[in-house]
Design an enzyme around this catalytic site. Sequence first.
Site, mmCIF file in Angstrom:
data_model
loop_
_atom_site.group_PDB
_atom_site.id
_atom_site.type_symbol
_atom_site.label_atom_id
_atom_site.label_comp_id
_atom_site.label_asym_id
_atom_site.label_seq_id
_atom_site.Cartn_x
_atom_site.Cartn_y
_atom_site.Cartn_z
ATOM 1 N N ASP A 52 116.013 -10.519 64.063
ATOM 2 C CA ASP A 52 115.444 -9.737 65.171
ATOM 3 C C ASP A 52 116.490 -9.659 66.293
ATOM 4 O O ASP A 52 117.025 -10.693 66.732
ATOM 5 C CB ASP A 52 114.177 -10.459 65.658
ATOM 6 C CG ASP A 52 113.396 -9.663 66.676
ATOM 7 O OD1 ASP A 52 112.251 -9.303 66.390
ATOM 8 O OD2 ASP A 52 113.942 -9.417 67.772
ATOM 9 N N ASN A 91 117.757 -0.899 75.723
ATOM 10 C CA ASN A 91 117.127 0.419 75.868
ATOM 11 C C ASN A 91 116.975 0.788 77.338
ATOM 12 O O ASN A 91 117.294 1.909 77.747
ATOM 13 C CB ASN A 91 115.738 0.404 75.231
ATOM 14 C CG ASN A 91 115.768 0.731 73.758
ATOM 15 O OD1 ASN A 91 116.642 1.459 73.297
ATOM 16 N ND2 ASN A 91 114.826 0.198 73.018
ATOM 17 N N HIS A 110 117.630 5.071 75.033
ATOM 18 C CA HIS A 110 117.203 4.941 73.639
ATOM 19 C C HIS A 110 118.251 5.410 72.639
ATOM 20 O O HIS A 110 118.297 4.913 71.520
ATOM 21 C CB HIS A 110 115.894 5.714 73.423
ATOM 22 C CG HIS A 110 114.695 4.856 73.574
ATOM 23 N ND1 HIS A 110 114.242 4.403 74.792
ATOM 24 C CD2 HIS A 110 113.848 4.327 72.646
ATOM 25 C CE1 HIS A 110 113.170 3.644 74.612
ATOM 26 N NE2 HIS A 110 112.911 3.583 73.327
ATOM 27 N N ASP A 157 119.330 3.368 69.563
ATOM 28 C CA ASP A 157 119.283 3.867 68.179
ATOM 29 C C ASP A 157 120.616 3.655 67.452
ATOM 30 O O ASP A 157 120.640 3.289 66.273
ATOM 31 C CB ASP A 157 118.936 5.368 68.161
ATOM 32 C CG ASP A 157 117.449 5.605 68.396
ATOM 33 O OD1 ASP A 157 116.704 4.616 68.536
ATOM 34 O OD2 ASP A 157 117.035 6.786 68.439
ATOM 35 N N GLU A 172 113.052 -3.395 66.135
ATOM 36 C CA GLU A 172 114.387 -4.029 66.099
ATOM 37 C C GLU A 172 114.342 -5.240 65.189
ATOM 38 O O GLU A 172 115.039 -6.215 65.375
ATOM 39 C CB GLU A 172 114.918 -4.353 67.479
ATOM 40 C CG GLU A 172 114.135 -4.985 68.580
ATOM 41 C CD GLU A 172 112.845 -5.760 68.366
ATOM 42 O OE1 GLU A 172 111.961 -5.255 67.646
ATOM 43 O OE2 GLU A 172 112.731 -6.837 68.954
HETATM 44 N N1 LIG Z 1 116.100 2.716 70.660
HETATM 45 C C1 LIG Z 1 115.036 2.288 69.968
HETATM 46 N N2 LIG Z 1 114.277 1.283 70.463
HETATM 47 C C2 LIG Z 1 113.227 0.851 69.744
HETATM 48 C C3 LIG Z 1 112.885 1.419 68.513
HETATM 49 N N3 LIG Z 1 111.793 0.768 68.037
HETATM 50 C C4 LIG Z 1 111.462 -0.164 68.948
HETATM 51 N N4 LIG Z 1 112.318 -0.119 69.990
HETATM 52 C C5 LIG Z 1 112.330 -0.934 71.199
HETATM 53 O O1 LIG Z 1 112.617 -2.286 70.913
HETATM 54 C C6 LIG Z 1 112.183 -3.068 72.016
HETATM 55 C C7 LIG Z 1 111.629 -4.372 71.516
HETATM 56 O O2 LIG Z 1 111.324 -5.143 72.649
HETATM 57 P P1 LIG Z 1 110.664 -6.570 72.582
HETATM 58 O O3 LIG Z 1 109.684 -6.656 71.441
HETATM 59 O O4 LIG Z 1 110.170 -6.908 73.934
HETATM 60 O O5 LIG Z 1 111.821 -7.540 72.161
HETATM 61 P P2 LIG Z 1 113.223 -7.836 72.817
HETATM 62 O O6 LIG Z 1 113.434 -7.122 74.130
HETATM 63 O O7 LIG Z 1 114.262 -7.612 71.772
HETATM 64 O O8 LIG Z 1 113.097 -9.372 73.142
HETATM 65 P P3 LIG Z 1 113.269 -10.592 72.165
HETATM 66 O O9 LIG Z 1 112.953 -10.113 70.753
HETATM 67 O O10 LIG Z 1 112.266 -11.593 72.642
HETATM 68 O O11 LIG Z 1 114.664 -11.086 72.275
HETATM 69 C C8 LIG Z 1 111.162 -2.224 72.778
HETATM 70 O O12 LIG Z 1 111.700 -1.841 74.007
HETATM 71 C C9 LIG Z 1 110.981 -0.994 71.887
HETATM 72 O O13 LIG Z 1 110.761 0.184 72.635
HETATM 73 C C10 LIG Z 1 113.702 2.496 68.017
HETATM 74 O O14 LIG Z 1 113.482 3.054 66.935
HETATM 75 N N5 LIG Z 1 114.753 2.884 68.788
#
Ligand SMILES: Nc1nc2c(ncn2[C@@H]2O[C@H](COP(=O)(O)OP(=O)(O)OP(=O)(O)O)[C@@H](O)[C@H]2O)c(=O)[nH]1
Length: 309
Positions: free
Chosen positions: A183, A191, A196, A200, A226
């Site tokens: 992860d 982001n 984004h 991506d 992610e």
């Molecule tokens: N650019 C992009 N962002 C994505 C996609 N799918 C999910 N996300 C973003 O991934 C982020 C995941 O955030 P969180 O679940 O808070 O996790 P994190 O910020 O990585 O924090 P930790 O996992 O705790 O380290 C969110 O902001 C989602 O909008 C995608 O297909 N493209």
Amino acid sequence: MVKNLTSIQSAASRPARLAALKQSFQDWNSSPDLLTRLARRLSTTLSLETQLGILVEEIQGVIPFDAMNYRHRIARQDFVFSTGMGGPHRCEYALNLDGHYYGTLTFHRRQKFSDEELSGFEMVIAAAICPIRNSCQFIAIEQAALTDSLTAIGNKRAMDEDLVRAAALSGRHGTEWSLVLCDLDHFKQINDSHGHVVGDHILARTAEQLERSIRTSDTVYRFGGEEFAILLPHTSLEEAREVADRARDAISRIRVDGGDEPVGVTASCGVAVHLSDENPEQWLIRADEALYRAKAQGRNCTRTFAMIS
Ligand SMILES: Nc1nc2c(ncn2[C@@H]2O[C@H](COP(=O)(O)OP(=O)(O)OP(=O)(O)O)[C@@H](O)[C@H]2O)c(=O)[nH]1
């Protein structure tokens, strides 16, 4: 009501046509004619492999050959079908329909093919090309349903299917299967700070790096925003941990153009080896618990389930 009565009357007034339909159905069903039988048999399946087997059987009855090969690249995967041993003479047909390519069929034989035989192949292929096109398209659609569109690696559905298969195979012939969940850290911040599109790009580069850091027998999936996973056959917990660390190292080297400065990312990994009698959900939950521990203990590290149980 009147309309219905009319249609019933008109149907009743066509017994000759119904009799002809019945006769034509019987002819179609038990036709000794190769092309009719071939088209009927091919239309009963969307398995390209089964269709090619039918093609071999039907053609062999009229044009003897020593080997037949078919190859096509469908949805980034090579589909190859081979039967028999090749002879020195061969004829090759590229299957094209409405401007699209549906693979190449090659026939081999010790003796040269005559002109009549060559035109025979062409007639049979003309009758087979539509069903073959349908099967190729079916494979492509099936593949698309299992593929993540951003990264072109397997998606959650593909992972779920493979975990079921892996859990069933695990333990048989002493095979150990491990699962790595990977992860990206603080991805939301990336982001939020860079947009984004940059996010991506990082996801796409992560998939590339993960694919580069595994063996051909291992499989990588993007099963969440992610969140990535690596399924590893013939792999102990310690070996899987090494793979996870190698994957994290590769991810940490990614640099994506973020405007002012290159953007990098780190990842946390959780690893669990499949336990006998464990169902895929239980296995996934244990890997997820290890990942949770990696996040809680500062991120950018790997934790195995054994270390926390
Ligand atoms: N650019 C992009 N962002 C994505 C996609 N799918 C999910 N996300 C973003 O991934 C982020 C995941 O955030 P969180 O679940 O808070 O996790 P994190 O910020 O990585 O924090 P930790 O996992 O705790 O380290 C969110 O902001 C989602 O909008 C995608 O297909 N493209």
